[in-house]
Write a protein that holds these residues in place. Structure first.
Motif, PDB file in Angstrom:
ATOM      1  N   ASP A  44     -63.564  50.312  59.824  1.00 59.74           N
ATOM      2  CA  ASP A  44     -64.788  50.518  60.583  1.00 59.74           C
ATOM      3  C   ASP A  44     -64.534  51.637  61.589  1.00 59.74           C
ATOM      4  OD1 ASP A  44     -66.001  48.456  59.215  1.00 59.74           O
ATOM      5  OD2 ASP A  44     -65.547  46.965  60.746  1.00 59.74           O
ATOM      6  N   PHE A  45     -65.458  52.579  61.681  1.00 64.27           N
ATOM      7  CA  PHE A  45     -65.262  53.722  62.574  1.00 64.27           C
ATOM      8  C   PHE A  45     -66.622  54.309  62.942  1.00 64.27           C
ATOM      9  CE2 PHE A  45     -66.259  55.832  58.789  1.00 64.27           C
ATOM     10  CZ  PHE A  45     -66.418  57.187  59.007  1.00 64.27           C
ATOM     11  N   THR A  46     -66.628  55.151  63.939  1.00 67.51           N
ATOM     12  CA  THR A  46     -67.812  55.907  64.319  1.00 67.51           C
ATOM     13  C   THR A  46     -67.466  57.379  64.189  1.00 67.51           C
ATOM     14  OG1 THR A  46     -68.508  54.164  65.838  1.00 67.51           O
ATOM     15  CG2 THR A  46     -69.502  56.343  66.145  1.00 67.51           C
ATOM     16  N   ALA A  62     -58.305  50.031  65.758  1.00 68.26           N
ATOM     17  CA  ALA A  62     -59.407  50.046  64.800  1.00 68.26           C
ATOM     18  C   ALA A  62     -59.504  48.709  64.061  1.00 68.26           C
ATOM     19  CB  ALA A  62     -59.200  51.166  63.795  1.00 68.26           C
ATOM     20  N   GLU A 114     -72.816  57.193  64.497  1.00 71.12           N
ATOM     21  CA  GLU A 114     -73.259  55.857  64.094  1.00 71.12           C
ATOM     22  C   GLU A 114     -72.133  55.138  63.367  1.00 71.12           C
ATOM     23  OE1 GLU A 114     -77.045  55.121  62.783  1.00 71.12           O
ATOM     24  OE2 GLU A 114     -77.939  56.887  63.718  1.00 71.12           O
ATOM     25  N   LYS A 115     -72.020  53.830  63.615  1.00 70.99           N
ATOM     26  CA  LYS A 115     -70.953  53.057  62.977  1.00 70.99           C
ATOM     27  C   LYS A 115     -71.042  53.176  61.463  1.00 70.99           C
ATOM     28  CE  LYS A 115     -70.220  49.792  66.658  1.00 70.99           C
ATOM     29  NZ  LYS A 115     -70.075  48.403  67.045  1.00 70.99           N
ATOM     30  N   ASN A 116     -69.858  53.244  60.848  1.00 72.02           N
ATOM     31  CA  ASN A 116     -69.767  53.394  59.407  1.00 72.02           C
ATOM     32  C   ASN A 116     -68.477  52.733  58.941  1.00 72.02           C
ATOM     33  OD1 ASN A 116     -70.160  54.326  56.764  1.00 72.02           O
ATOM     34  ND2 ASN A 116     -71.010  56.255  57.508  1.00 72.02           N
ATOM     35  N   THR A 117     -68.243  52.737  57.639  1.00 72.31           N
ATOM     36  CA  THR A 117     -67.036  52.148  57.068  1.00 72.31           C
ATOM     37  C   THR A 117     -66.443  53.090  56.036  1.00 72.31           C
ATOM     38  OG1 THR A 117     -67.933  49.916  57.361  1.00 72.31           O
ATOM     39  CG2 THR A 117     -66.095  50.142  55.841  1.00 72.31           C
TER      40      THR A 117
END
Length: 83
Positions: free
Chosen positions: A55-57, A33, A3-6
């Motif tokens: 921002d990353f998954t 990124a 799930e997308k996260n930061t």
């Protein structure tokens, strides 16, 4: 996971501004990124602080790092995040 996260990297106590930050994933530069940064803000003691976001998954076994470079450091400083 998945799930997308930061990720947030807060750098403080440096002088003079600016500081350079880049991100790695599993030891390699993160390509393509979305990364954001605030301006360098002064502190009362004359040093600065600045916040960087990536921002990353996240995926199983990925290890990310925030790599800070500044003339006052003998070598870049890494902070690691893993699942």
């Amino acid at each position: 996971l998945g799930e997308k996260n930061t990720l947030v990297c807060h750098v403080s106590g440096f002088f003079p501004a600016p500081v350079k930050v880049h991100w790695t994933k599993n030891g390699e530069p993160v390509a393509g990124a979305v990364s954001r940064a605030t301006s360098a803000f002064p502190d009362k003691d004359g040093s600065f602080h600045q916040t960087f976001q990536l921002d990353f998954t996240p995926a199983q076994d990925d290890i990310y790092s925030c790599v800070v470079e500044h003339p006052a450091l003998e070598r870049p400083r890494n902070t690691f995040w893993s699942e």
